[in-house]
Design a protein around this motif. Structure first.
Motif, PDB file in Angstrom:
ATOM      1  N   VAL A  46      41.854  44.865  38.312  1.00 20.25           N
ATOM      2  CA  VAL A  46      41.589  44.011  39.485  1.00 20.25           C
ATOM      3  C   VAL A  46      40.576  44.693  40.393  1.00 20.25           C
ATOM      4  CG1 VAL A  46      42.588  42.986  41.554  1.00 20.25           C
ATOM      5  CG2 VAL A  46      43.843  42.909  39.396  1.00 20.25           C
ATOM      6  N   ALA A  47      40.763  46.015  40.585  1.00 19.94           N
ATOM      7  CA  ALA A  47      39.876  46.746  41.499  1.00 19.94           C
ATOM      8  C   ALA A  47      38.471  46.869  40.893  1.00 19.94           C
ATOM      9  CB  ALA A  47      40.459  48.129  41.780  1.00 19.94           C
ATOM     10  N   ASP A  48      38.420  47.285  39.645  1.00 19.58           N
ATOM     11  CA  ASP A  48      37.133  47.470  38.976  1.00 19.58           C
ATOM     12  C   ASP A  48      36.757  46.175  38.274  1.00 19.58           C
ATOM     13  OD1 ASP A  48      34.887  48.385  37.795  1.00 19.58           O
ATOM     14  OD2 ASP A  48      35.926  49.512  36.232  1.00 19.58           O
ATOM     15  N   HIS A  49      36.281  45.260  39.078  1.00 18.94           N
ATOM     16  CA  HIS A  49      36.096  43.895  38.605  1.00 18.94           C
ATOM     17  C   HIS A  49      35.076  43.818  37.479  1.00 18.94           C
ATOM     18  CE1 HIS A  49      37.244  39.850  39.353  1.00 18.94           C
ATOM     19  NE2 HIS A  49      35.999  39.433  39.301  1.00 18.94           N
ATOM     20  N   HIS A  50      34.013  44.626  37.583  1.00 18.60           N
ATOM     21  CA  HIS A  50      32.923  44.520  36.612  1.00 18.60           C
ATOM     22  C   HIS A  50      33.036  45.541  35.494  1.00 18.60           C
ATOM     23  CE1 HIS A  50      31.112  41.663  39.254  1.00 18.60           C
ATOM     24  NE2 HIS A  50      31.223  42.512  40.250  1.00 18.60           N
ATOM     25  N   ASN A  51      34.195  46.186  35.420  1.00 20.59           N
ATOM     26  CA  ASN A  51      34.445  47.115  34.331  1.00 20.59           C
ATOM     27  C   ASN A  51      33.402  48.231  34.258  1.00 20.59           C
ATOM     28  OD1 ASN A  51      36.269  47.751  32.432  1.00 20.59           O
ATOM     29  ND2 ASN A  51      36.057  45.832  31.293  1.00 20.59           N
ATOM     30  N   GLN A  52      33.180  48.884  35.403  1.00 17.18           N
ATOM     31  CA  GLN A  52      32.145  49.908  35.446  1.00 17.18           C
ATOM     32  C   GLN A  52      32.705  51.312  35.258  1.00 17.18           C
ATOM     33  OE1 GLN A  52      31.068  48.510  39.334  1.00 17.18           O
ATOM     34  NE2 GLN A  52      28.971  48.106  38.660  1.00 17.18           N
ATOM     35  N   GLY A  53      33.993  51.460  35.356  1.00 21.26           N
ATOM     36  CA  GLY A  53      34.588  52.795  35.239  1.00 21.26           C
ATOM     37  C   GLY A  53      34.694  53.517  36.568  1.00 21.26           C
ATOM     38  N   PHE A  54      34.219  52.892  37.641  1.00 29.33           N
ATOM     39  CA  PHE A  54      34.362  53.474  38.988  1.00 29.33           C
ATOM     40  C   PHE A  54      34.397  52.333  40.001  1.00 29.33           C
ATOM     41  CE2 PHE A  54      29.892  53.310  37.835  1.00 29.33           C
ATOM     42  CZ  PHE A  54      29.367  52.579  38.873  1.00 29.33           C
ATOM     43  N   ILE A  55      34.892  52.622  41.179  1.00 23.33           N
ATOM     44  CA  ILE A  55      34.950  51.576  42.202  1.00 23.33           C
ATOM     45  C   ILE A  55      34.375  52.084  43.518  1.00 23.33           C
ATOM     46  CG2 ILE A  55      36.853  50.206  41.291  1.00 23.33           C
ATOM     47  CD1 ILE A  55      38.727  51.796  43.074  1.00 23.33           C
ATOM     48  N   GLY A  56      33.878  51.157  44.311  1.00 21.64           N
ATOM     49  CA  GLY A  56      33.328  51.497  45.612  1.00 21.64           C
ATOM     50  C   GLY A  56      34.396  51.511  46.682  1.00 21.64           C
ATOM     51  N   LYS A  57      33.944  51.685  47.906  1.00 23.16           N
ATOM     52  CA  LYS A  57      34.887  51.833  49.012  1.00 23.16           C
ATOM     53  C   LYS A  57      35.721  50.562  49.219  1.00 23.16           C
ATOM     54  CE  LYS A  57      33.440  53.737  53.007  1.00 23.16           C
ATOM     55  NZ  LYS A  57      32.901  53.693  54.371  1.00 23.16           N
ATOM     56  N   LEU A  58      35.053  49.421  49.210  1.00 27.12           N
ATOM     57  CA  LEU A  58      35.757  48.168  49.496  1.00 27.12           C
ATOM     58  C   LEU A  58      36.886  47.920  48.515  1.00 27.12           C
ATOM     59  CD1 LEU A  58      33.727  46.512  51.670  1.00 27.12           C
ATOM     60  CD2 LEU A  58      34.779  44.686  50.352  1.00 27.12           C
ATOM     61  N   ALA A  59      36.609  48.149  47.238  1.00 28.32           N
ATOM     62  CA  ALA A  59      37.634  47.923  46.216  1.00 28.32           C
ATOM     63  C   ALA A  59      38.743  48.953  46.351  1.00 28.32           C
ATOM     64  CB  ALA A  59      37.018  47.987  44.834  1.00 28.32           C
ATOM     65  N   PHE A  60      38.355  50.178  46.743  1.00 26.21           N
ATOM     66  CA  PHE A  60      39.353  51.239  46.870  1.00 26.21           C
ATOM     67  C   PHE A  60      40.339  50.932  47.998  1.00 26.21           C
ATOM     68  CE2 PHE A  60      40.945  55.255  48.480  1.00 26.21           C
ATOM     69  CZ  PHE A  60      41.389  55.854  47.314  1.00 26.21           C
ATOM     70  N   TYR A 108      55.085  26.580  55.088  1.00 24.13           N
ATOM     71  CA  TYR A 108      54.664  25.201  54.881  1.00 24.13           C
ATOM     72  C   TYR A 108      53.148  25.077  54.776  1.00 24.13           C
ATOM     73  CZ  TYR A 108      59.204  23.017  55.492  1.00 24.13           C
ATOM     74  OH  TYR A 108      60.486  22.605  55.320  1.00 24.13           O
ATOM     75  N   THR A 109      52.451  25.985  55.416  1.00 24.98           N
ATOM     76  CA  THR A 109      51.012  25.757  55.505  1.00 24.98           C
ATOM     77  C   THR A 109      50.158  26.782  54.778  1.00 24.98           C
ATOM     78  OG1 THR A 109      50.975  27.006  57.561  1.00 24.98           O
ATOM     79  CG2 THR A 109      51.201  24.634  57.749  1.00 24.98           C
ATOM     80  N   LEU A 110      50.629  28.023  54.705  1.00 27.57           N
ATOM     81  CA  LEU A 110      49.730  29.063  54.237  1.00 27.57           C
ATOM     82  C   LEU A 110      49.551  29.039  52.733  1.00 27.57           C
ATOM     83  CD1 LEU A 110      48.526  30.949  56.331  1.00 27.57           C
ATOM     84  CD2 LEU A 110      49.706  32.775  55.171  1.00 27.57           C
ATOM     85  N   GLU A 111      48.389  29.406  52.296  1.00 30.25           N
ATOM     86  CA  GLU A 111      48.163  29.534  50.873  1.00 30.25           C
ATOM     87  C   GLU A 111      48.211  30.994  50.470  1.00 30.25           C
ATOM     88  OE1 GLU A 111      44.648  27.239  50.333  1.00 30.25           O
ATOM     89  OE2 GLU A 111      45.774  25.524  51.089  1.00 30.25           O
ATOM     90  N   LYS A 112      48.152  31.204  49.177  1.00 29.93           N
ATOM     91  CA  LYS A 112      48.209  32.578  48.683  1.00 29.93           C
ATOM     92  C   LYS A 112      47.015  33.369  49.189  1.00 29.93           C
ATOM     93  CE  LYS A 112      50.632  31.601  44.460  1.00 29.93           C
ATOM     94  NZ  LYS A 112      50.421  31.257  43.061  1.00 29.93           N
ATOM     95  N   SER A 113      47.247  34.662  49.381  1.00 28.06           N
ATOM     96  CA  SER A 113      46.141  35.488  49.857  1.00 28.06           C
ATOM     97  C   SER A 113      45.134  35.686  48.729  1.00 28.06           C
ATOM     98  CB  SER A 113      46.663  36.827  50.342  1.00 28.06           C
ATOM     99  OG  SER A 113      46.920  37.649  49.231  1.00 28.06           O
ATOM    100  N   LEU A 114      43.937  36.039  49.098  1.00 27.75           N
ATOM    101  CA  LEU A 114      42.863  36.256  48.136  1.00 27.75           C
ATOM    102  C   LEU A 114      43.243  37.291  47.091  1.00 27.75           C
ATOM    103  CD1 LEU A 114      39.587  36.235  50.173  1.00 27.75           C
ATOM    104  CD2 LEU A 114      39.990  35.123  47.981  1.00 27.75           C
ATOM    105  N   LEU A 115      43.865  38.366  47.568  1.00 29.07           N
ATOM    106  CA  LEU A 115      44.178  39.479  46.686  1.00 29.07           C
ATOM    107  C   LEU A 115      45.172  39.041  45.623  1.00 29.07           C
ATOM    108  CD1 LEU A 115      43.075  42.257  46.806  1.00 29.07           C
ATOM    109  CD2 LEU A 115      45.150  43.015  47.916  1.00 29.07           C
ATOM    110  N   ILE A 116      46.196  38.304  46.053  1.00 28.31           N
ATOM    111  CA  ILE A 116      47.201  37.843  45.103  1.00 28.31           C
ATOM    112  C   ILE A 116      46.544  36.915  44.088  1.00 28.31           C
ATOM    113  CG2 ILE A 116      49.244  36.389  44.877  1.00 28.31           C
ATOM    114  CD1 ILE A 116      50.399  37.627  47.275  1.00 28.31           C
ATOM    115  N   THR A 117      45.638  36.071  44.572  1.00 29.81           N
ATOM    116  CA  THR A 117      44.970  35.153  43.668  1.00 29.81           C
ATOM    117  C   THR A 117      44.172  35.915  42.616  1.00 29.81           C
ATOM    118  OG1 THR A 117      44.686  33.824  45.645  1.00 29.81           O
ATOM    119  CG2 THR A 117      43.640  33.032  43.650  1.00 29.81           C
ATOM    120  N   SER A 118      43.446  36.943  43.058  1.00 25.66           N
ATOM    121  CA  SER A 118      42.619  37.655  42.080  1.00 25.66           C
ATOM    122  C   SER A 118      43.492  38.434  41.110  1.00 25.66           C
ATOM    123  CB  SER A 118      41.610  38.564  42.780  1.00 25.66           C
ATOM    124  OG  SER A 118      42.271  39.596  43.447  1.00 25.66           O
ATOM    125  N   LEU A 119      44.609  38.939  41.599  1.00 20.74           N
ATOM    126  CA  LEU A 119      45.534  39.648  40.721  1.00 20.74           C
ATOM    127  C   LEU A 119      46.100  38.678  39.683  1.00 20.74           C
ATOM    128  CD1 LEU A 119      46.880  42.343  40.168  1.00 20.74           C
ATOM    129  CD2 LEU A 119      48.668  41.740  41.765  1.00 20.74           C
TER     130      LEU A 119
END
Lengths: 757, 757
Positions: free
Chosen positions: B352-366, B656-667
């Motif tokens: 999930v963190a290394d979305h592009h399969n690069q073998g490393f992640i940047g600050k935002l993903a970390f 009643y109103t909230l949707e799933k968070s972005l992170l949960i969706t990507s996971l």
């Protein structure tokens, strides 16, 4: 009306005006457009015929006098319960019948009028008309049966009285009420889910209570066996949810062992605190959701009507693609819609609509008109004080000016706040002391002096303008107190006798005077203004409550009347409320005998008590009478009170978070630009400063000129408040079906009908 | 720690790994980073020293065992009230003192440990440490004084007991509670405004009541003069707001004249309905506002900590501008932070963190890591049934397969629902009938059969996995019921005597079994799941209530203990609760004598009763004791209960109103992509389907493989729930002060301290 009015293209020079050549056709068109605008302004959803005669009939139908008349007769009809059996004030049956027939004929007349206004097929398709018709017929049938039975001395029930409050809902004027009922009905499925779970929880707890306590041989305080009958347990625990029998219901078990308190604590935590909160959450959420949908529909309908009015008045302007409405037509229209608007005010509105000063406006600007008319603009005529005109030299002299400034100073307000507080202490003290009794004269004269001084400093007509609530309040309270005190003193000195009633009035007026202090403290004023703002909408809830109360009162009177008697003095029946079943019961001991269904007034008071604390005493009748009390609790407390709380919550949140609407902002800007703004004395805060005395004391100019101020504290209609509440979710460009007005589904913008009654 | 860790740039080939050359320095760095991540994950805000020894001490400090130990001793300290004078269970003073000293030493030890972990100057700047220190010192002083006075047989008060619950707030672990107190404190000014207006309204009404009713010579039900003393009137009307004395307080006036009911109806409308709603609105609005601010702060701090961890682990990657973290370091880090995570789970998170399969992640993903770790992913090991391994031919035979399918069928669930309902009827019937008594065996065996069948159809470890609440619930209830019923039958048949206590347990278990029905009805499950979700946060409110209750109980016991006595049997004192002042009072007549402050248990039960209905009986002491009751009502009912209601409302609205968070969706997407998703058996609804039996019966694969499912029904920490509640208002890119970590003001992310206690 099944087809829209034909679009007309009147080729005419803009600015040239049409006043000279105004023919009948044009006049009729204008009238029709005015009706559309007026309907949009007041959110009326009536599908009137567009024939000129029908339009005139429709105008008559909308006349406020006829509306008042209708409500008066609905009130009379409802109040008949006071004089009917079981009566508070006895009136012979024939007199009641006569009054009721009179009411029925008024209602029929109104219905016939309505039928004439709208196309026949629409009339018969609308369930609310059918409802009214059925109610009228049923009432008539019931009256005949009742009269016949009574004439032959048989037992008879006036069952159609239950239907009376439904007239309030089903007449076209009961829009707000109908909307509230509709929202409740739509929210019911969700509420039902929680309710079933809640009932399940009560049943489980009851079963457990039965198993835990039933076999222990415990006794309640009045000696009955404790928790031995399942249905009794269910009812007792249901009442415990309302906290009415806490801690009594717990005491026998608690006295047997402290551990059993745990059972009741868990019960109260789950059912009273968690479930009741969930009820509030579900009611709140669903009611809001459906109400928002309704308001969206409302706004769409309103815009649709404005588009129609536009279509009637539109003309072509050379070099302009879109059709427009000229200033002249607009002026004539507004004059027709709202004749009491001053010329300056109209020009102000026009300048907001015609932003670029072109002399004509397009569709978008035209559609705003309904909302513009709903913004309450206060026009203050700043004219010289009468004393100044009478003797300018004296009024404008230095001491006089100094006096005016002193009266308008903060310290003046503070001095009077202190006086009010001192007065409060004097009121609290014993008024039989002659010093204290006479001090009343002193305070009264101080208050009178205050009003006179203010009248000296401020132009009287400005002082008593329509929006100065507190000035009116002060004057009325002080003058009435003065009159009542004089009458009281006169009576005491002449006959040595002082009437209790007049004293009551004097005391009430004196205490009411103290409320004034609240207005001068700003943090209170904010809360008070929000309450005043939502006041009109609370009236809808009042009607809702009255409809429900009335039905329950009627049923309750049929079921329970005469079961108890109230004895004023010490009579043998007092200890049992006149019913042997209550001999020495706690009900009789607590002097509750007057809580009965013997007449409509005590029924209503009893229902209020049941709303507050629902004991559901049913000792004198069959236990199944409890169904009545439980049903009442579910409908009034769980649903209606929760909706009321939800509404207050929502209104406060809106006040705390919402900003001014775009339209109000642009209007305000225009007022500023034109230089006709009344100075704002206080920073526009959470809630804008109310029209208090302070505000109006500033208009010190000596020439007569109009000043404008937007009153955002009050809404002209309840719908405006609702619209504002959901403004954030409304799309300003959403013209429902404007492109295809022929499409019947779009045309069918009649109020979604309230069909379930 | 006054300076951030130095940024390190470890020049290394990514992918080559660092496992071989892992030196001490690198290990320490990893540990430090792990501590940051763990702190971020659990929202700890402790400013620990970054020295390796301090870090290890800090890790020890965060060990769950020490936390449990601390809470255990806080509990022991609080429970001391049970054995102290006035005691429920008597223990000599020296024993109490010894236990308390023991507690105090544990607290001191914890404090010293904390002082060693954080820099000295930070320690002394933090008010909560000072608070704990002062509480400990004051307690010690109080113990010495009390011991000395008692030794010389003097009267002594253990006043420091009031301070005990404050330890719960002021230890670092009481974050949630501190936050709640802080939000209340911040909301107070607004609440105060409404409260003053409310009091003003009560005073005005009291004055009016005094004037209207005081001179009429009316008597209350127990013969006292009615509404003659101003302070009494104020108190009575205040109690009327809580509806506790309705309609009693109204009856004398109402019996005198029906018109006076109007006074009370207006009073209740304004004060009970409108003001209480406004209180709820103001409390709700303000509490939410401040809580939102706190949560924003929390998220910012969390991100800041993750940035620090990133700074420690970051490396340069060739051809890449920004520093990155390699897969290897990330893996080592996650293994340190959460050692119980399976390899597959870790790989899932990495993908999930290394979305592009690069073998490393940047600050935002970390930075997302902390939130990723907080998403509760259920890993289901799909392995063959033990019976299948034992005898594949038999288990996979047609009848066996048919049986498995039958057990998993809807009809099976429905049959058992019907059985439960029939059982409910049997429970309700009289168990002395032998047929009914024996039917219990029949039902028990049916339930046992159900569990065995399910265990046959489902792999046992999957059936009893941690998240299958209802399976655990069923099994525990049924097995305990079986054991209790056997013991009961044995006792009855041997001695002919059946213990009431065991019967109580048997009955309770039987009734609890019925709750199962709720789970199979979907509309109920949704509500129940929301309640379960907000359960942990309700614990914060429970602590809040306990702190307030404890303080009031201690004060109440000092003030009122021994005023009343409870007599079990008919003794002469029973009619007066052992106090002549109550002779023949309604209090004694209603058998309320056990509602007293004689020991800590009855004090707590009494306070619960006061929360529900606040009568404020003060006949036996000075009228000023009413201050105690009014204060309790204001704090508990007006503030805390309203906040509780507000919280439940908000939680339901979110559901009643909230949707799933972005992170949960990507996971979730990743899980789908990798094909390791467990089938979703029900459409993901308002609240996602809970882990019910149905869900887990589907894993029919025969090979051992891991399946993932996101459990959105429970939050690992209360903070996650709060964060989700205010998610819409949080900026995902908001790294507080990330550009300038040297800036001390940004570094100072310690929890805003609760300084007022």
């Amino acid at each position: 009306m099944s087809e829209p009015p034909p679009l007309e293209h009147i080729p005419q020079e803009p600015g040239k005006g049409m006043c000279n050549g105004m023919d009948t056709k044009h006049k009729e068109d204008l009238e029709l457009a005015a009706v559309y605008v007026s309907d949009a302004q007041h959110n009326r959803n009536i599908f009137f015929d567009t024939e000129p005669t029908a339009v005139r009939l429709y105008l008559l139908y909308n006349h406020w006098l006829l509306g008042v008349l209708l409500y008066f007769f609905i009130l009379v009809n409802l109040l008949l319960a006071v004089v009917e059996q079981p009566a508070l004030v006895y009136l012979p049956i024939w007199a009641c019948m006569l009054v009721e027939l009179c009411c029925l004929s008024v209602f029929s007349g109104r219905l016939v009028h309505y039928a004439k206004v709208i196309p026949r097929d629409k009339f018969w398709k609308d369930p609310k008309n059918i409802c009214v018709l059925i109610i009228l017929l049923l009432t008539l049938v019931d009256m005949i049966i009742y009269g016949a039975l009574k004439a032959t001395d048989n037992y008879a029930v006036r069952w159609s009285r239950v239907l009376r409050p439904l007239l309030l809902v089903n007449f076209t004027e009961g829009r707000q009420l109908r909307r509230a009922f509709r929202s409740i009905r739509n929210a019911l499925p969700q509420i039902l889910s929680v309710f079933l779970l809640f009932i399940f929880s009560i049943l489980i707890f009851s079963l457990m209570a039965l198993k835990l306590f039933g076999k222990r041989g415990l006794k309640t305080n009045d000696g009955r066996p404790y928790f031995t009958n399942f249905l009794e347990v269910v009812f007792d625990l249901y009442v415990l949810v309302t906290t009415a029998n806490s801690p009594d219901i717990m005491m026998p078990a608690y006295n047997a062992s402290s551990f059993f308190a745990v059972f009741f604590i868990i019960f109260i935590l789950i059912n009273t605190y968690i479930f009741m909160s969930v009820f509030l959450a579900v009611v709140y959420n669903n009611y809001k959701k459906y109400l928002k949908e309704e308001v969206r529909q409302l706004v769409r309908t309103k815009r649709h009507k404005m588009v129609r009015a536009f279509a009637i008045l539109q003309e072509r302007h050379e070099g302009w693609e879109e059709p427009v409405v000229s200033h002249t037509s607009w002026n004539q229209l507004v004059r027709l819609v709202q004749s009491d608007l001053s010329h300056a005010h109209r020009e102000l509105l026009w300048s907001v609509a015609d932003h670029h000063n072109q002399g004509f406006i397009g569709k978008l600007a035209f559609v705003q008109l309904a909302d513009l008319l709903n913004i309450q603009v206060i026009a203050v005529k700043s004219r010289p004080h009468p004393l100044q005109r009478w003797s300018p030299a004296l009024y404008l002299s230095t001491p006089s000016r100094w006096l005016c400034r002193a009266v308008k100073h903060r310290v003046f307000v503070m001095i009077y706040d202190v006086i009010i507080l001192v007065n409060a202490v004097f009121i609290g003290l014993d008024e039989e002391d002659p010093l204290i009794g006479n001090s009343e004269w002193f305070f009264l004269s101080l208050y009178l002096l205050e009003i006179l001084l203010k009248l000296y400093a401020v132009e009287p007509r400005a002082f008593y303008s329509r929006h100065n609530f507190w000035n009116w309040f002060d004057t009325i309270i002080i003058v009435s107190a003065l009159v009542a005190t004089i009458i009281n003193t006169a009576m005491t000195s002449v006959g040595g006798y002082s009437s209790r009633q007049i004293l009551d009035i004097v005391f009430t007026l004196r205490v009411l005077r103290l409320i004034r202090v609240v207005d001068s403290i700003k943090r209170f004023r904010v809360i008070l203004n929000t309450l005043i703002k939502i006041g009109p909408t609370m009236l809808t809830f009042a009607q809702l409550i009255i409809v429900v109360y009335y039905i329950f009162a009627m049923v309750g009177m049929e079921l329970f009347h005469g079961k108890l008697q109230f004895f004023d003095s010490e009579s043998p029946g007092k200890s049992s409320c006149g019913n042997p079943a209550l001999q020495d019961s706690s009900f009789a001991k607590m002097n509750y005998c007057k809580n009965n269904f013997n007449n409509v007034v005590s029924s209503f008071i009893l229902l209020v008590e049941l709303t507050v604390v629902n004991h559901g005493f049913t000792a004198v009748t069959h236990p199944s009478a409890r169904i009545f009390f439980v049903l009442f609790h579910i409908i009034v407390v769980i649903i209606i009170i929760n909706i009321f709380v939800a509404f207050v919550l929502e209104a406060f949140f809106v006040e705390y978070t919402l900003e001014k609407s775009l339209l109000i902002t642009s209007l305000e800007k225009k007022i500023q630009e034109l230089g006709v703004a009344q100075e704002q004395t206080e920073p526009s805060n959470l809630v804008d400063a109310m029209e208090t005395t302070d505000n109006d004391l500033r208009t010190e100019e000596t020439t007569t000129r109009l000043m404008f101020k937007i009153s955002s504290t009050r809404y002209r209609t309840v719908d405006s408040l609702l619209q504002r509440m959901f403004e954030a979710d409304l799309d300003p460009e959403d013209f429902a079906g404007e492109d295809d007005p022929e499409e019947p589904s779009n045309l069918n913008f009649s109020n979604p009908v309230f069909s379930s009654i």
